[in-house]
Write an enzyme that holds these catalytic residues in place. Structure first.
Site, PDB file in Angstrom:
ATOM      1  N   ARG A  74      -5.421  36.272   7.280  1.00 33.67           N
ATOM      2  CA  ARG A  74      -4.038  36.135   7.725  1.00 33.67           C
ATOM      3  C   ARG A  74      -3.840  34.727   8.281  1.00 33.67           C
ATOM      4  O   ARG A  74      -4.445  34.367   9.287  1.00 33.67           O
ATOM      5  CB  ARG A  74      -3.724  37.180   8.799  1.00 33.67           C
ATOM      6  N   HIS A 118       4.830  31.619  13.080  1.00 38.62           N
ATOM      7  CA  HIS A 118       3.999  32.024  14.223  1.00 38.62           C
ATOM      8  C   HIS A 118       4.251  31.016  15.355  1.00 38.62           C
ATOM      9  O   HIS A 118       3.378  30.222  15.698  1.00 38.62           O
ATOM     10  CB  HIS A 118       2.526  32.081  13.797  1.00 38.62           C
ATOM     11  N   GLU A 163       5.263  38.438  16.531  1.00 33.86           N
ATOM     12  CA  GLU A 163       5.466  38.849  17.917  1.00 33.86           C
ATOM     13  C   GLU A 163       6.784  38.387  18.531  1.00 33.86           C
ATOM     14  O   GLU A 163       6.801  37.557  19.454  1.00 33.86           O
ATOM     15  CB  GLU A 163       4.301  38.380  18.786  1.00 33.86           C
ATOM     16  N   ASN A 298       0.026  43.815  16.401  1.00 32.22           N
ATOM     17  CA  ASN A 298      -1.021  43.118  17.137  1.00 32.22           C
ATOM     18  C   ASN A 298      -1.310  43.890  18.410  1.00 32.22           C
ATOM     19  O   ASN A 298      -0.412  44.100  19.227  1.00 32.22           O
ATOM     20  CB  ASN A 298      -0.569  41.700  17.509  1.00 32.22           C
ATOM     21  N   TYR A 300      -4.014  44.494  21.698  1.00 30.22           N
ATOM     22  CA  TYR A 300      -5.135  43.947  22.466  1.00 30.22           C
ATOM     23  C   TYR A 300      -5.577  44.826  23.629  1.00 30.22           C
ATOM     24  O   TYR A 300      -6.751  45.073  23.809  1.00 30.22           O
ATOM     25  CB  TYR A 300      -4.774  42.556  23.008  1.00 30.22           C
ATOM     26  N   GLU A 358      -3.721  41.871  14.366  1.00 29.96           N
ATOM     27  CA  GLU A 358      -4.542  41.145  15.334  1.00 29.96           C
ATOM     28  C   GLU A 358      -5.174  42.134  16.301  1.00 29.96           C
ATOM     29  O   GLU A 358      -4.519  43.072  16.764  1.00 29.96           O
ATOM     30  CB  GLU A 358      -3.712  40.163  16.193  1.00 29.96           C
TER      31      GLU A 358
HETATM   32  C1  GBH Z   1      -1.454  36.990  20.177  1.00 30.16           C
HETATM   33  O1  GBH Z   1      -0.575  37.197  21.193  1.00 30.16           O
HETATM   34  C2  GBH Z   1      -0.978  35.829  19.380  1.00 30.16           C
HETATM   35  O2  GBH Z   1      -0.333  36.243  18.198  1.00 30.16           O
HETATM   36  C3  GBH Z   1      -2.056  34.832  19.068  1.00 30.16           C
HETATM   37  O3  GBH Z   1      -1.480  33.664  18.594  1.00 30.16           O
HETATM   38  C4  GBH Z   1      -2.896  34.616  20.296  1.00 30.16           C
HETATM   39  O4  GBH Z   1      -3.820  33.586  20.137  1.00 30.16           O
HETATM   40  C5  GBH Z   1      -3.607  35.900  20.590  1.00 30.16           C
HETATM   41  O5  GBH Z   1      -2.725  36.966  20.704  1.00 30.16           O
HETATM   42  C6  GBH Z   1      -4.466  35.868  21.848  1.00 30.16           C
HETATM   43  O6  GBH Z   1      -3.676  35.703  22.972  1.00 30.16           O
HETATM   44  O7  GBH Z   1       1.079  42.511  30.138  1.00 30.16           O
HETATM   45  O8  GBH Z   1       3.179  41.408  30.524  1.00 30.16           O
HETATM   46  O9  GBH Z   1       1.137  40.224  30.957  1.00 30.16           O
HETATM   47  C7  GBH Z   1      -0.954  38.116  22.172  1.00 30.16           C
HETATM   48  C8  GBH Z   1       0.268  38.355  22.983  1.00 30.16           C
HETATM   49  C9  GBH Z   1       1.275  38.378  25.016  1.00 30.16           C
HETATM   50  C10 GBH Z   1      -0.534  39.874  24.621  1.00 30.16           C
HETATM   51  C11 GBH Z   1       1.195  38.674  26.452  1.00 30.16           C
HETATM   52  C12 GBH Z   1      -0.628  40.147  26.062  1.00 30.16           C
HETATM   53  C13 GBH Z   1       0.536  40.239  28.098  1.00 30.16           C
HETATM   54  C14 GBH Z   1       1.867  40.672  28.541  1.00 30.16           C
HETATM   55  N1  GBH Z   1       0.025  38.574  24.364  1.00 30.16           N
HETATM   56  N2  GBH Z   1       0.630  39.990  26.682  1.00 30.16           N
HETATM   57  S1  GBH Z   1       1.825  41.234  30.157  1.00 30.16           S
END
Ligand code: GBH
Length: 453
Positions: A74, A118, A163, A298, A300, A358
């Site tokens: 990707r 992105h 996102e 995505n 995490y 992701e």
């Molecule tokens: C992704 O975003 C991106 O697409 C990528 O580019 C990036 O490198 C990767 O993840 C790693 O960060 O709970 O309110 O604090 C992840 C998006 C946005 C996920 C913020 C966690 C926390 C929100 N992130 N979120 S909060």
């Protein structure tokens, strides 16, 4: 762990985070160039000027991907490399870069999954308001047309935008990501609507100008409530929280995903955000709800919630996942059930196949004295999340693929180069690549189609 035979094993990256070559061969500036070159915005004033130098080293990187055995990679395209001002003139050198990269991937037996956008908005378009400007749908559609005409004979899998809640929430509302604005909630709802219209316009362009059938999506993300127990009340409360539309921050998944899937915004949000909504026409909703082919998501981390006496989800104290373990980013708790419930609930609500576009773990990986990078925590993290995906599939979720974030250590946005997500370690002084232990582990796992041994 069990996965379908045609499961798509992949890895991901994004243009600004790896390419470098920020001002070479006619590339125009993007909002992330301006943001990261402004002192005080990014950790230790790091920027993506060089990053992993992937623009010059992509052949070496594709060779690593081939060794890894991924079926799909990707990538995202830098809009301002292809159209330096965002509209109008096309930069042939930029198109040629992606043209060759895609041929290189296909020659290595790897399917390119292309994200059009992105986060690296051409600065020239930001100066016209970016997503606050209703013309964004036309600009993005025109860009998608250029891309489809050049790459759409070979690229079969697309994502329009990565996102949306990060773009509008962190970029336009909280101002911690480019373009660094502090807009009102009302302005953010306008930006969100224009973003969804831009998505629809790109879907139309891809359908019109690609050759053969395409698989098109948009990469969603959210915050993940996890039911504290399997009791019905907890599961229902967590699900209601997941799809709820109450937050002034932009993490209301249904606000983004329902309009595309159903052609209308969720009632709860229309009620809660009344008085702040932009003008929303039937034509807008028809544009936004162009059919898509799968859901990209995505995922995490997450947080546990339990139902209170009124059936509402309340946060469980310290309910962040596996103990207190985290990646080096504070939000990255280890919560594999987040991906389990995301898979199940999205299958139920949207009735489309899901691809996890992701998932990954960051740490302070380094090359040790034996010349290797030992990263057992990453292997443990991915094992737990894939086990949760496998359980979700067994319980009826329709999951077709998994992309590890990221193939390489890279520019982690406002965190700079401090947090390393890669399967491959990058020495930013020398640009030497060193596959981590997790690289070899993932390679063997892919070869067994996800079976642990
Ligand atoms: C992704 O975003 C991106 O697409 C990528 O580019 C990036 O490198 C990767 O993840 C790693 O960060 O709970 O309110 O604090 C992840 C998006 C946005 C996920 C913020 C966690 C926390 C929100 N992130 N979120 S909060």
């Amino acid at each position: 762990m069990n996965f379908p035979n045609n499961f798509t094993w992949g890895a991901a990256a994004a243009a600004y985070q790896i390419e470098g070559a920020w001002n070479e061969d006619g590339r125009g500036p993007s909002v992330w160039d301006v943001f990261s070159q402004t002192p005080g915005r990014v950790f230790e004033n790091h920027n993506g000027n060089v990053a992993c130098d992937h623009y010059h080293r992509w052949r070496e990187d594709v060779a690593l991907m081939k060794e890894l055995g991924i079926k799909a990679y990707r990538l995202s395209l830098s809009w301002s490399r292809i159209m330096p001002d965002g509209t109008g003139a096309i930069n042939e050198a930029g198109l040629k870069f992606y043209d060759e990269l895609i041929d290189g991937l296909l020659a290595a037996g790897i399917q390119p999954w292309v994200t059009l956008f992105h986060w690296d908005m051409p600065q020239a378009l930001q100066e016209k308001g970016g997503f606050l400007n209703r013309d964004m749908a036309d600009w993005f559609g025109a860009y998608a047309t250029v891309v489809a005409k050049r790459l759409g004979d070979r690229v079969k899998h697309w994502m329009t935008i990565n996102e949306p809640p990060v773009i509008v929430g962190l970029g336009y509302q909280e101002g911690v990501f480019a373009p660094g604005l502090k807009c009102t909630h009302q302005e953010c709802l306008l930006a969100a609507h224009n973003l969804l219209r831009a998505h629809g316009s790109a879907v139309q362009a891809l359908r019109a100008h690609c050759v053969g059938p395409q698989q098109i999506s948009i990469a969603h993300t959210s915050r993940e409530p996890i039911p504290a127990t399997r009791a019905d009340a907890d599961v229902e409360a967590a699900r209601a929280r997941y799809f709820g539309c109450v937050e002034e921050r932009m993490w209301n998944l249904a606000w983004w995903a329902d309009p595309i899937a159903f052609g209308k915004y969720p009632e709860e949000g229309l009620k809660n955000f009344a008085g702040k909504l932009p003008k929303i026409t039937d034509a807008d909703m028809a544009l936004i709800s162009q059919p898509i082919d799968y859901l990209a998501y995505n995922c995490y981390s997450g947080f546990k919630v339990a139902a209170n006496d009124a059936g509402k989800a309340v946060d469980v104290p310290n309910g962040h996942g596996i103990g207190n373990a985290r990646g080096t980013l504070p939000w990255l708790s280890i919560a594999p059930d987040a991906i389990y419930w995301a898979a199940r609930w999205q299958t139920e609500r949207y009735n489309l196949p899901i691809v996890f576009s992701e998932n990954g773990f960051c740490n302070t990986d380094f090359v040790q004295l034996d010349g290797k990078v030992h990263d057992p925590q990453r292997i443990d993290f991915v094992t737990r999340y894939l086990d949760a995906v496998s359980r979700a599939i067994a319980d009826g979720a329709d999951v077709g693929g998994y992309f590890y974030w990221s193939i390489l250590d890279n520019f982690e946005w406002a965190e700079g180069y401090k947090d390393r997500f890669g399967l491959v370690h990058v020495d930013y002084e020398t640009q030497v690549r060193t596959p981590k232990d997790s690289f070899y582990w993932y390679r063997d796992l892919i070869a067994r189609n996800g079976a642990l041994s």
